[in-house]
Design a protein around this motif. Structure first.
Motif, PDB file in Angstrom:
ATOM      1  N   HIS A  63      -6.581   8.242  12.535  1.00 15.48           N
ATOM      2  CA  HIS A  63      -7.279   7.939  11.346  1.00 15.48           C
ATOM      3  C   HIS A  63      -8.706   7.705  11.721  1.00 15.48           C
ATOM      4  N   ARG A  64      -9.319   8.739  12.507  1.00 13.29           N
ATOM      5  CA  ARG A  64     -10.826   8.625  12.896  1.00 13.29           C
ATOM      6  C   ARG A  64     -11.644   9.283  11.746  1.00 13.29           C
ATOM      7  N   THR A  65     -11.333  10.234  11.147  1.00 10.41           N
ATOM      8  CA  THR A  65     -12.174  10.779  10.219  1.00 10.41           C
ATOM      9  C   THR A  65     -12.471   9.842   8.884  1.00 10.41           C
ATOM     10  N   PRO A  66     -13.626   9.727   8.335  1.00  9.76           N
ATOM     11  CA  PRO A  66     -13.794   8.710   7.217  1.00  9.76           C
ATOM     12  C   PRO A  66     -12.908   9.066   5.929  1.00  9.76           C
ATOM     13  N   HIS A  67     -12.552  10.522   5.874  1.00  8.81           N
ATOM     14  CA  HIS A  67     -11.876  10.972   4.578  1.00  8.81           C
ATOM     15  C   HIS A  67     -10.409  10.420   4.446  1.00  8.81           C
ATOM     16  N   ASN A  68     -10.032   9.930   5.551  1.00 12.44           N
ATOM     17  CA  ASN A  68      -8.782   9.145   5.525  1.00 12.44           C
ATOM     18  C   ASN A  68      -8.508   7.812   5.235  1.00 12.44           C
ATOM     19  N   ARG A  69      -9.706   7.231   5.038  1.00 11.09           N
ATOM     20  CA  ARG A  69      -9.824   5.733   4.589  1.00 11.09           C
ATOM     21  C   ARG A  69      -9.460   5.665   3.302  1.00 11.09           C
ATOM     22  N   VAL A  70      -8.943   4.476   2.974  1.00  8.23           N
ATOM     23  CA  VAL A  70      -8.534   4.307   1.878  1.00  8.23           C
ATOM     24  C   VAL A  70      -9.673   3.528   0.982  1.00  8.23           C
ATOM     25  N   PRO A  71     -10.043   4.192  -0.162  1.00  6.21           N
ATOM     26  CA  PRO A  71     -11.240   3.851  -1.017  1.00  6.21           C
ATOM     27  C   PRO A  71     -11.345   2.169  -1.252  1.00  6.21           C
ATOM     28  N   ASN A  72     -12.587   1.670  -1.433  1.00  4.85           N
ATOM     29  CA  ASN A  72     -12.561   0.217  -1.640  1.00  4.85           C
ATOM     30  C   ASN A  72     -12.221  -0.031  -2.785  1.00  4.85           C
ATOM     31  N   ALA A  73     -12.155   0.741  -3.788  1.00  5.75           N
ATOM     32  CA  ALA A  73     -11.766   0.633  -5.233  1.00  5.75           C
ATOM     33  C   ALA A  73     -10.092   0.408  -5.405  1.00  5.75           C
ATOM     34  N   LEU A  74      -9.624   1.480  -4.668  1.00  2.17           N
ATOM     35  CA  LEU A  74      -8.153   1.349  -4.546  1.00  2.17           C
ATOM     36  C   LEU A  74      -7.594   0.281  -3.721  1.00  2.17           C
ATOM     37  N   ARG A  75      -8.393  -0.236  -2.699  1.00  2.00           N
ATOM     38  CA  ARG A  75      -7.843  -1.595  -2.052  1.00  2.00           C
ATOM     39  C   ARG A  75      -7.801  -2.554  -2.983  1.00  2.00           C
ATOM     40  N   GLU A  76      -9.011  -2.768  -3.623  1.00  2.00           N
ATOM     41  CA  GLU A  76      -9.147  -3.905  -4.731  1.00  2.00           C
ATOM     42  C   GLU A  76      -8.067  -3.842  -5.685  1.00  2.00           C
ATOM     43  N   LYS A  77      -7.554  -2.696  -6.184  1.00  2.00           N
ATOM     44  CA  LYS A  77      -6.535  -2.551  -7.181  1.00  2.00           C
ATOM     45  C   LYS A  77      -5.132  -2.853  -6.523  1.00  2.00           C
ATOM     46  N   ILE A  78      -4.927  -2.573  -5.279  1.00  2.00           N
ATOM     47  CA  ILE A  78      -3.629  -2.728  -4.718  1.00  2.00           C
ATOM     48  C   ILE A  78      -3.656  -4.392  -4.503  1.00  2.00           C
ATOM     49  N   VAL A  79      -4.720  -4.972  -4.183  1.00  4.26           N
ATOM     50  CA  VAL A  79      -4.626  -6.421  -4.007  1.00  4.26           C
ATOM     51  C   VAL A  79      -4.611  -7.195  -5.357  1.00  4.26           C
ATOM     52  N   ALA A  80      -5.133  -6.654  -6.296  1.00  4.52           N
ATOM     53  CA  ALA A  80      -5.140  -7.174  -7.800  1.00  4.52           C
ATOM     54  C   ALA A  80      -3.589  -7.053  -8.124  1.00  4.52           C
ATOM     55  N   LEU A  81      -2.986  -5.687  -7.939  1.00  2.00           N
ATOM     56  CA  LEU A  81      -1.568  -5.820  -8.279  1.00  2.00           C
ATOM     57  C   LEU A  81      -0.763  -6.751  -7.574  1.00  2.00           C
ATOM     58  N   TYR A  82      -0.709  -6.736  -6.380  1.00  2.00           N
ATOM     59  CA  TYR A  82      -0.093  -7.713  -5.492  1.00  2.00           C
ATOM     60  C   TYR A  82      -0.106  -9.283  -6.071  1.00  2.00           C
ATOM     61  N   ILE A  83      -1.315  -9.846  -6.343  1.00  2.00           N
ATOM     62  CA  ILE A  83      -1.358 -11.051  -6.851  1.00  2.00           C
ATOM     63  C   ILE A  83      -1.003 -11.375  -8.345  1.00  2.00           C
ATOM     64  N   ASN A  84      -1.461 -10.265  -9.082  1.00  2.00           N
ATOM     65  CA  ASN A  84      -1.360 -10.777 -10.391  1.00  2.00           C
ATOM     66  C   ASN A  84       0.006 -10.215 -11.032  1.00  2.00           C
ATOM     67  N   GLU A  85       0.345  -8.958 -10.643  1.00  3.56           N
ATOM     68  CA  GLU A  85       1.369  -8.271 -11.182  1.00  3.56           C
ATOM     69  C   GLU A  85       2.761  -8.799 -10.517  1.00  3.56           C
ATOM     70  N   TYR A  86       2.507  -8.893  -9.171  1.00  2.00           N
ATOM     71  CA  TYR A  86       3.733  -9.115  -8.299  1.00  2.00           C
ATOM     72  C   TYR A  86       3.733 -10.488  -7.634  1.00  2.00           C
ATOM     73  N   GLY A  87       2.994 -11.358  -8.358  1.00  4.10           N
ATOM     74  CA  GLY A  87       2.843 -12.805  -7.776  1.00  4.10           C
ATOM     75  C   GLY A  87       2.939 -13.125  -6.349  1.00  4.10           C
ATOM     76  N   SER A  88       2.357 -12.133  -5.543  1.00  7.74           N
ATOM     77  CA  SER A  88       2.104 -12.556  -4.128  1.00  7.74           C
ATOM     78  C   SER A  88       3.531 -12.788  -3.597  1.00  7.74           C
ATOM     79  N   ARG A  89       4.629 -12.439  -4.008  1.00  2.00           N
ATOM     80  CA  ARG A  89       5.766 -12.871  -3.455  1.00  2.00           C
ATOM     81  C   ARG A  89       6.771 -11.854  -2.995  1.00  2.00           C
ATOM     82  N   PHE A  90       6.430 -10.515  -3.469  1.00  2.00           N
ATOM     83  CA  PHE A  90       7.396  -9.368  -2.994  1.00  2.00           C
ATOM     84  C   PHE A  90       6.922  -8.996  -1.171  1.00  2.00           C
ATOM     85  N   ASN A  91       8.008  -8.772  -0.515  1.00  2.00           N
ATOM     86  CA  ASN A  91       7.687  -8.572   0.826  1.00  2.00           C
ATOM     87  C   ASN A  91       6.988  -7.108   0.756  1.00  2.00           C
ATOM     88  N   ILE A  92       6.371  -6.567   1.908  1.00  3.23           N
ATOM     89  CA  ILE A  92       5.551  -5.549   2.074  1.00  3.23           C
ATOM     90  C   ILE A  92       6.107  -3.997   1.624  1.00  3.23           C
TER      91      ILE A  92
END
Length: 421
Positions: A63-92
Motif C-alpha cells: 500500500h505504498r502508492t497514493p492511489h491505493n489510499r481510501v479517499p477521505n470522503a469515503l472514510r467519512e461515509k464509512i464512519v457515518a454509516l457505522y455510527i448512524n445506520e449501524y449504531g456502532s454495535r456491529f462487529n467489524i
C-alpha cells in the motif's frame, strides 16, 4: 542475462527483512521475531510465508502508492454509516459485509478496521503477554538493547539520589552507554539513546519500562490530559524515524538482564568510585566512560568477539539532533507567525509556498534549538529564548515528577532491586 531489479525499501522494511531471514535460518524463533518487529504472531507468520515465496519482494508494502489510499470522503461515509445506520454495535466483519451488500463498498477487513480505529469507533483489545521465566539471549549484537534507570545514592557524602540511565545489549550483556543525571527526564533518556547510536550505530529494537517518556498511558485521574497533541511520545516518534522498534515490559522481571545489571552497579560501581575517591557526579560520569565500562564489559559481557552485529550506520539524512526533539503541531496565523511556548515566531516568506492557516510541525531540542517543518521539510530554524518561563516551568515540573520514591516488596524480589510504585 537476467535483469537485476532495484528496490527502494524503508528502514523499517529492511529491518523486517533481516529479522525474518534470521527466523528462516532458525537463528531466532518466530515469536521473538514478531516482538522485535512490533507485530502480532499471525501477521509475522504471513510475512514469513511471503518472504519464503518472494524473498525481498514479499516484504515490500502493498500500500505504498497514493492511489491505493481510501479517499477521505469515503472514510467519512464509512464512519457515518457505522455510527448512524449501524449504531456502532456491529462487529467489524459484520459491518464490512453490510458495506459490500448494501452500499457497494468493497474494502478489506483490515482497512475497515483501521478506519474505525482512527475514528475512535473501535477499541483495540490489549492482550497481556505472560512472563516467561527463561528467555534465550538474542543471537546478534544490536538486535535488542535493554534500557532502564535506577535512582540511588551512588556517591557517599551526597544525600541527593541521582539517576543512572543505562543501556545493555541483550545478546552480550555489554554496557553500551550509561550516565548519571539529577532527574529521569525525557531529554536525559534521549541523550543516552543518541550516545548509543553515535557509539555503535542504529539498533533494531529497544526494551524499556512503561515510563511516561517512553509510552503514553491514558488513564483518567489527576494527571490525565484531555488535550494531548500527539498519540505517541516524542521518544516513540524519534525511534520510529530511525526504524527502531520500541518494546515495553510489563514488569521489572521481564527486563531481567538490565535489572541484574543495576544490582551489580549498585555494588561494584559504588565501591569502584569510592576507591577512586569520586566525590561529585561530573567526575563520576568521566569515571564511567574512561574506566568502568571497560572494567564491567571485560568481566561480565558474554561472547563479545564471536557474536555478529546487527548495528547499522546512520544515513546521510538522519540528523539525531533534529530527530530527538519535542514535537508539536501549530497552525500558521494570518500574519505568518506561530505561537510556541508563549513566544511568537515569525516565519520567513518562502517562494511558491503559501503557509496561511497551514499546519506546521515545530521541533525543540534540549539546547533550545527550533526546527519548523512543513510537509516534512525544514522551512525555518531559530532558537527559543533561554529565559522562556513556560519551558522553565515544564522542566521544573519534570524534575519534581522524577523525584518519586521507591518501595520494596521483599516477598517477590531482592531488596537491592527497586520497583516503581
Amino acid at each position: 542475462m537476467m535483469e537485476r531489479r532495484k528496490y527502494q525499501l524503508t528502514m523499517k522494511e529492511l529491518n523486517r527483512y533481516r529479522i525474518l531471514k534470521d527466523v528462516l535460518k532458525h537463528n531466532i524463533p518466530l515469536t521473538q521475531g514478531a516482538r522485535l518487529i512490533g507485530i502480532s504472531y499471525r501477521q509475522a507468520l504471513r510475512l514469513k510465508k511471503r518472504v519464503m515465496l518472494e524473498d525481498i519482494e514479499g516484504i515490500i508494502s502493498r500500500h505504498r502508492t497514493p492511489h491505493n489510499r481510501v479517499p477521505n470522503a469515503l472514510r467519512e461515509k464509512i464512519v457515518a454509516l457505522y455510527i448512524n445506520e449501524y449504531g456502532s454495535r456491529f462487529n467489524i466483519l459484520h459491518f464490512k459485509e453490510k458495506l459490500e451488500e448494501k452500499h457497494c463498498i468493497n474494502l478489506s477487513y483490515e482497512t475497515v478496521r483501521q478506519i474505525l480505529i482512527k475514528a475512535k469507533c473501535h477499541k483495540v483489545k490489549q492482550h497481556r503477554h505472560k512472563h516467561r521465566s527463561k528467555r534465550k539471549r538474542m543471537p546478534y549484537k544490536g538486535m535488542l538493547l535493554q534500557m532502564d534507570s535506577s535512582q540511588h545514592k551512588w556517591i557517599e557524602g551526597i544525600k541527593e539520589k541521582w539517576w543512572l540511565i543505562s543501556v545493555v545489549d541483550d545478546a552480550t550483556s555489554e554496557i553500551i552507554y550509561a550516565q548519571f543525571y539529577p532527574s529521569d527526564t525525557m531529554f536525559s533518556n534521549m541523550e543516552v539513546i543518541k550516545e548509543v547510536i553515535k557509539k555503535k550505530g542504529v539498533f533494531l529494537a529497544l526494551y524499556v519500562d512503561n515510563a511516561s517518556h517512553f509510552k503514553t498511558t491514558r488513564y483518567s485521574g489527576l494527571w490525565y490530559d484531555n488535550k494531548r497533541e500527539q498519540k505517541d511520545t516524542n521518544i516513540q516518534n524519534a525511534l520510529d524515524d530511525l526504524g527502531i522498534t520500541l518494546i515495553t515490559a510489563n514488569s521489572p522481571q521481564a527486563k531481567g538482564r538490565v535489572e541484574r545489571h543495576f544490582r551489580t552497579m549498585q555494588d561494584r560501581l559504588i565501591n569502584e568510585m569510592w576507591l577512586a575517591k569520586i566525590d561529585n557526579y561530573n567526575d563520576a560520569n568521566k569515571f564511567l566512560k574512561q574506566k568502568f565500562f571497560k572494567y564491567y564489559n571485560d568481566k561480565f559481557a558474554k561472547n563479545m568477539e564471536t557474536t555478529e552485529s546487527r548495528y547499522r550506520m546512520l544515513t546521510e539524512g538522519e540528523d539525531l539532533e533534529m530527530i530527538f526533539t519535542i514535537r508539536k503541531l501549530r497552525r500558521v496565523k494570518k500574519d505568518n507567525t506561530i505561537k510556541f511556548y508563549k513566544e511568537i515566531i515569525q516565519l520567513p516568506e518562502v517562494p511558491k509556498l503559501y503557509l496561511l492557516k497551514s499546519q506546521v510541525e515545530v521541533r525543540l531540542s534540549s539546547k533550545n534549538k527550533i526546527w519548523i517543518l512543513y510537509k516534512n521539510k525544514v522551512i525555518h530554524e531559530t532558537y527559543l529564548s533561554r529565559n522562556n518561563e513556560e519551558l522553565k516551568y515544564q522542566k521544573k515540573a519534570n524534575e519534581i515528577m522524577s523525584m518519586k520514591e521507591y518501595a520494596y516488596d521483599t516477598r517477590k524480589c531482592d531488596t537491592s532491586l527497586s520497583k516503581k510504585v
